[in-house]
Design an enzyme around this catalytic site. Structure first.
Site, PDB file in Angstrom:
ATOM      1  CG  ASN A  17      -8.546   2.111  -0.011  1.00  0.00           C
ATOM      2  OD1 ASN A  17      -8.474   3.043  -0.732  1.00  0.00           O
ATOM      3  ND2 ASN A  17      -8.572   0.726  -0.449  1.00  0.00           N
ATOM      4  CD1 TRP A  60     -10.768  10.859  -6.295  1.00  0.00           C
ATOM      5  CD2 TRP A  60     -12.732  10.286  -7.476  1.00  0.00           C
ATOM      6  NE1 TRP A  60     -11.751  11.020  -5.486  1.00  0.00           N
ATOM      7  CE2 TRP A  60     -12.962  10.717  -6.079  1.00  0.00           C
ATOM      8  CE3 TRP A  60     -13.598  10.006  -8.333  1.00  0.00           C
ATOM      9  CZ2 TRP A  60     -14.369  10.750  -5.773  1.00  0.00           C
ATOM     10  CZ3 TRP A  60     -14.754  10.166  -7.851  1.00  0.00           C
ATOM     11  CH2 TRP A  60     -15.326  10.485  -6.698  1.00  0.00           C
ATOM     12  CD1 TRP A 119      -1.452  -0.148  -3.940  1.00  0.00           C
ATOM     13  CD2 TRP A 119      -1.511   0.834  -6.003  1.00  0.00           C
ATOM     14  NE1 TRP A 119      -2.016  -1.131  -4.767  1.00  0.00           N
ATOM     15  CE2 TRP A 119      -2.250  -0.507  -5.938  1.00  0.00           C
ATOM     16  CE3 TRP A 119      -1.725   1.892  -6.786  1.00  0.00           C
ATOM     17  CZ2 TRP A 119      -2.885  -0.874  -7.230  1.00  0.00           C
ATOM     18  CZ3 TRP A 119      -2.277   1.242  -8.032  1.00  0.00           C
ATOM     19  CH2 TRP A 119      -2.807   0.076  -8.462  1.00  0.00           C
ATOM     20  CD1 TRP A 134     -12.300  11.067 -14.592  1.00  0.00           C
ATOM     21  CD2 TRP A 134     -11.015  12.241 -13.317  1.00  0.00           C
ATOM     22  NE1 TRP A 134     -11.309  11.391 -15.441  1.00  0.00           N
ATOM     23  CE2 TRP A 134     -10.596  12.133 -14.374  1.00  0.00           C
ATOM     24  CE3 TRP A 134     -10.536  12.777 -12.240  1.00  0.00           C
ATOM     25  CZ2 TRP A 134      -9.326  12.901 -14.648  1.00  0.00           C
ATOM     26  CZ3 TRP A 134      -9.308  13.409 -12.233  1.00  0.00           C
ATOM     27  CH2 TRP A 134      -8.595  13.484 -13.711  1.00  0.00           C
ATOM     28  CD1 TRP A 167     -17.114  13.216 -18.102  1.00  0.00           C
ATOM     29  CD2 TRP A 167     -17.720  11.599 -16.875  1.00  0.00           C
ATOM     30  NE1 TRP A 167     -15.978  12.516 -17.939  1.00  0.00           N
ATOM     31  CE2 TRP A 167     -16.437  11.465 -17.418  1.00  0.00           C
ATOM     32  CE3 TRP A 167     -18.241  10.456 -16.451  1.00  0.00           C
ATOM     33  CZ2 TRP A 167     -15.519  10.294 -17.104  1.00  0.00           C
ATOM     34  CZ3 TRP A 167     -17.602   9.418 -16.088  1.00  0.00           C
ATOM     35  CH2 TRP A 167     -16.323   9.481 -16.233  1.00  0.00           C
ATOM     36  CD  GLU A 204      -2.651  -1.067  -0.243  1.00  0.00           C
ATOM     37  OE1 GLU A 204      -3.326  -0.094  -0.728  1.00  0.00           O
ATOM     38  OE2 GLU A 204      -2.932  -2.095  -0.791  1.00  0.00           O
TER      39      GLU A 204
HETATM   40  P1  FAD Z   1      -3.712   2.187   5.296  1.00  0.00           P
HETATM   41  O1  FAD Z   1      -4.603   1.046   4.820  1.00  0.00           O
HETATM   42  O2  FAD Z   1      -3.326   1.785   6.763  1.00  0.00           O
HETATM   43  O3  FAD Z   1      -2.632   2.275   4.406  1.00  0.00           O
HETATM   44  C1  FAD Z   1      -1.317   2.773   4.787  1.00  0.00           C
HETATM   45  C2  FAD Z   1      -0.693   3.893   3.864  1.00  0.00           C
HETATM   46  O4  FAD Z   1      -0.622   3.168   2.528  1.00  0.00           O
HETATM   47  C3  FAD Z   1      -1.675   4.882   3.558  1.00  0.00           C
HETATM   48  O5  FAD Z   1      -1.787   6.189   4.657  1.00  0.00           O
HETATM   49  C4  FAD Z   1      -1.215   5.551   2.414  1.00  0.00           C
HETATM   50  O6  FAD Z   1      -0.177   6.259   2.495  1.00  0.00           O
HETATM   51  C5  FAD Z   1      -0.771   4.263   1.670  1.00  0.00           C
HETATM   52  N1  FAD Z   1      -2.234   3.853   0.785  1.00  0.00           N
HETATM   53  C6  FAD Z   1      -2.994   2.848   1.190  1.00  0.00           C
HETATM   54  N2  FAD Z   1      -3.914   2.776   0.027  1.00  0.00           N
HETATM   55  C7  FAD Z   1      -3.442   3.584  -0.875  1.00  0.00           C
HETATM   56  C8  FAD Z   1      -3.750   3.914  -2.148  1.00  0.00           C
HETATM   57  N3  FAD Z   1      -5.041   3.145  -2.742  1.00  0.00           N
HETATM   58  N4  FAD Z   1      -3.375   4.543  -3.028  1.00  0.00           N
HETATM   59  C9  FAD Z   1      -2.208   5.273  -2.580  1.00  0.00           C
HETATM   60  N5  FAD Z   1      -1.768   5.164  -1.285  1.00  0.00           N
HETATM   61  C10 FAD Z   1      -2.475   4.358  -0.438  1.00  0.00           C
HETATM   62  N6  FAD Z   1      -4.840   8.356  -0.031  1.00  0.00           N
HETATM   63  C11 FAD Z   1      -4.210   9.589   0.549  1.00  0.00           C
HETATM   64  O7  FAD Z   1      -3.091   9.659   1.112  1.00  0.00           O
HETATM   65  N7  FAD Z   1      -4.925  10.826  -0.146  1.00  0.00           N
HETATM   66  C12 FAD Z   1      -5.562  10.833  -0.915  1.00  0.00           C
HETATM   67  O8  FAD Z   1      -6.085  12.241  -1.103  1.00  0.00           O
HETATM   68  C13 FAD Z   1      -6.552   9.873  -1.360  1.00  0.00           C
HETATM   69  N8  FAD Z   1      -7.448   9.792  -1.827  1.00  0.00           N
HETATM   70  C14 FAD Z   1      -8.091   8.619  -2.466  1.00  0.00           C
HETATM   71  C15 FAD Z   1      -9.241   8.823  -3.130  1.00  0.00           C
HETATM   72  C16 FAD Z   1     -10.085   7.689  -3.741  1.00  0.00           C
HETATM   73  C17 FAD Z   1     -11.342   7.665  -4.562  1.00  0.00           C
HETATM   74  C18 FAD Z   1      -9.468   6.388  -3.253  1.00  0.00           C
HETATM   75  C19 FAD Z   1      -9.961   5.008  -3.564  1.00  0.00           C
HETATM   76  C20 FAD Z   1      -8.406   6.132  -2.476  1.00  0.00           C
HETATM   77  C21 FAD Z   1      -7.804   7.247  -1.981  1.00  0.00           C
HETATM   78  N9  FAD Z   1      -6.623   7.157  -1.182  1.00  0.00           N
HETATM   79  C22 FAD Z   1      -5.918   8.613  -0.910  1.00  0.00           C
HETATM   80  C23 FAD Z   1      -5.914   6.112  -0.919  1.00  0.00           C
HETATM   81  C24 FAD Z   1      -6.535   5.426   0.507  1.00  0.00           C
HETATM   82  O9  FAD Z   1      -7.606   5.502   0.604  1.00  0.00           O
HETATM   83  C25 FAD Z   1      -5.932   6.031   1.714  1.00  0.00           C
HETATM   84  O10 FAD Z   1      -4.487   6.379   1.687  1.00  0.00           O
HETATM   85  C26 FAD Z   1      -6.025   5.232   3.217  1.00  0.00           C
HETATM   86  O11 FAD Z   1      -7.554   5.061   3.128  1.00  0.00           O
HETATM   87  C27 FAD Z   1      -5.657   6.126   4.376  1.00  0.00           C
HETATM   88  O12 FAD Z   1      -6.053   5.463   5.431  1.00  0.00           O
HETATM   89  P2  FAD Z   1      -4.771   4.450   6.236  1.00  0.00           P
HETATM   90  O13 FAD Z   1      -3.767   5.453   6.415  1.00  0.00           O
HETATM   91  O14 FAD Z   1      -5.627   4.187   7.305  1.00  0.00           O
HETATM   92  O15 FAD Z   1      -4.609   3.463   5.163  1.00  0.00           O
END
Ligand code: FAD
Length: 431
Positions: free
Chosen positions: A317, A358, A254, A335, A282, A251
């Site tokens: 997420n 997105w 990503w 989007w 759209w 993650e």
């Molecule tokens: P955890 O599940 O604990 O993950 C740990 C870290 O991994 C996160 O803090 C983040 O840095 C990274 N990570 C996890 N999933 C993703 C992912 N899909 N893409 C990129 N990095 C990821 N994340 C953001 O940090 N900023 C945003 O603006 C953002 N916008 C999003 C918009 C959409 C439509 C979606 C589907 C996802 C988005 N995410 C974004 C990714 C993800 O949802 C969040 O990083 C995550 O939910 C944050 O919660 P956590 O730190 O508890 O995640």
């Protein structure tokens, strides 16, 4: 007497901070500076939760600096104007800062670099917010990866804990003596927000693979705003995660993947990554968009997510994927509208991740979900919230007459999306 400056930006910590580490190992006293950039903050509400978090983080930094008889100089304004003033006030040898890969920040840094160079001041920028940046992970022909899996595999191949140790902080750092008080939030024109960034935790991630998709388990790390504003360093974080926890590390990859996409393809900020989707028509119905924003779609998992976002600045997420997919596919809303709404509300808003995810949800992005993959919001509940715990938390009235009927029928919306996407794809010559 000559000094050097350390410019805090999205790295709000003293520990494991690359540019600060190098600054403190240089010959001059270091003046720490932070600028509330009016270009960015003028568009935010006065009580924005992210500004409150930045202010709290600066307070914590300032308290630590006070113990070294130093303090941070906090400015508000246009960075070029602020730097012009700083240059006239101090005899500066070098400005140290960590790199920021967003298009606006890169343009700003180029301008500041030119200004500093004209005044014979060095500007040293360092990689800090990622393990691998820019072109450090590329295909064998040197071109950037646009697919996650090979990028991730190369990342794992190249990564050694030993090459990325957390950076130490000196026992007697050479900061410039204390000369400033930290301005209060009100003095900067803001108010304390009712929405707070919560501390991150690594306790819940030991079983990440099995728990991460269930929003009611609340088993993710909450690291995202901390990584966004740099209240934890990526090296320090990675050092605490066993490499065997590959699903969690993936993650974090990503995050780096989308950062290098934004670096190499800054045009994604305003355009589909895949131009073959440019012909998708759209519907962009404003009333429907408002229902989505307000969590009043009649689909409880979508509404729960939007209400969690509106009330806390956070959304799980799995639910971000569902709400984003619903907006693009069920409602056929661009989007970019959803991206902008999330950008306003998310405490962890990060251009690269928000845009990348997105576009993934819309099917227009690099390595995105195929356009014909359309989540069924009811099936998603059966898979990820079967006891309705998450829904009950955010939509307590969902089983009552007060709750709206679904704003669009799933089967109808699915067929409509498939046909609009198909038509859009056939209207743009394939490149
Ligand atoms: P955890 O599940 O604990 O993950 C740990 C870290 O991994 C996160 O803090 C983040 O840095 C990274 N990570 C996890 N999933 C993703 C992912 N899909 N893409 C990129 N990095 C990821 N994340 C953001 O940090 N900023 C945003 O603006 C953002 N916008 C999003 C918009 C959409 C439509 C979606 C589907 C996802 C988005 N995410 C974004 C990714 C993800 O949802 C969040 O990083 C995550 O939910 C944050 O919660 P956590 O730190 O508890 O995640």
């Amino acid at each position: 007497m000559k000094i050097s400056v350390f410019w805090f930006r999205r790295d709000l910590r003293l520990q494991d901070n690359t540019a600060l580490f190098h600054a403190l190992n240089s010959e001059h006293e270091i003046l720490p500076v932070f600028i509330f950039d009016e270009e960015i903050i003028s568009e935010l509400p006065k009580d924005d939760g992210r500004i409150s978090f930045i202010h709290e983080s600066l307070q914590a930094i300032n308290q630590s600096l006070n113990t070294f008889n130093s303090s941070i100089r906090v400015e508000k304004g246009n960075p070029m104007e602020v730097w012009t003033q700083l240059i006239s006030k101090y005899e500066i040898d070098t400005v140290f800062a960590n790199k920021d890969y967003e298009p606006y920040a890169r343009k700003r840094d180029t301008e500041i670099h030119q200004l500093l160079a004209k005044n014979n001041i060095a500007f040293k920028l360092y990689k800090d917010q990622v393990i691998f940046e820019e072109s450090e992970i590329t295909k064998s022909d040197g071109l950037p990866y646009t697919m996650f899996t090979p990028y991730k595999n190369k990342w794992h191949e190249k990564f050694q804990y030993i090459d990325s140790p957390p950076l130490p902080f000196p026992k007697k750092p050479n900061f410039k003596e204390k000369s400033f008080d930290l301005p209060a939030l009100n003095a900067l024109g803001f108010e304390k927000s009712g929405i707070h960034v919560q501390p991150y935790t690594l306790d819940a991630i030991s079983d990440y693979e099995n728990t991460r998709n269930f929003p009611s388990l609340d088993s993710t790390s909450y690291l995202s705003p901390h990584l966004r504003f740099g209240t934890i360093g990526i090296r320090q974080l990675i050092a605490q995660i066993p490499i065997a926890n590959t699903p969690f590390i993936n993650e974090l990859i990503w995050r780096e993947f989308f950062m290098q996409i934004l670096f190499h393809f800054p045009e994604v900020t305003h355009h589909n990554f895949k131009s073959k989707y440019n012909g998708v028509k759209w519907r962009n119905d404003e009333t429907e968009f408002q229902k989505w924003c307000d969590g009043q779609t009649g689909y409880p998992i979508v509404d729960a997510g939007m209400r969690q976002l509106n009330e806390t600045g956070y959304m799980h997420n799995r639910v971000r994927m569902i709400t984003a997919g619903f907006l693009c596919k069920h409602l056929l809303i661009d989007w970019k509208w959803g991206e902008a709404y999330f950008a306003n509300k998310l405490l962890d808003y990060e251009l690269s991740s928000n845009n990348g995810n997105w576009q993934w949800a819309a099917g227009t992005g690099c390595d995105s979900a195929p356009y014909f993959r359309i989540f069924n919001p009811t099936e998603q509940i059966k898979k990820f919230d079967k006891n309705l715990e998450y829904i009950n938390t955010w939509v307590p009235e969902f089983n009552s007459l007060e709750y709206p009927l679904p704003m669009v029928e799933h089967k109808f919306a699915r067929e409509r999306a498939l046909s609009v996407y198909k038509e859009g794809l056939s209207s743009v010559p394939f490149k």
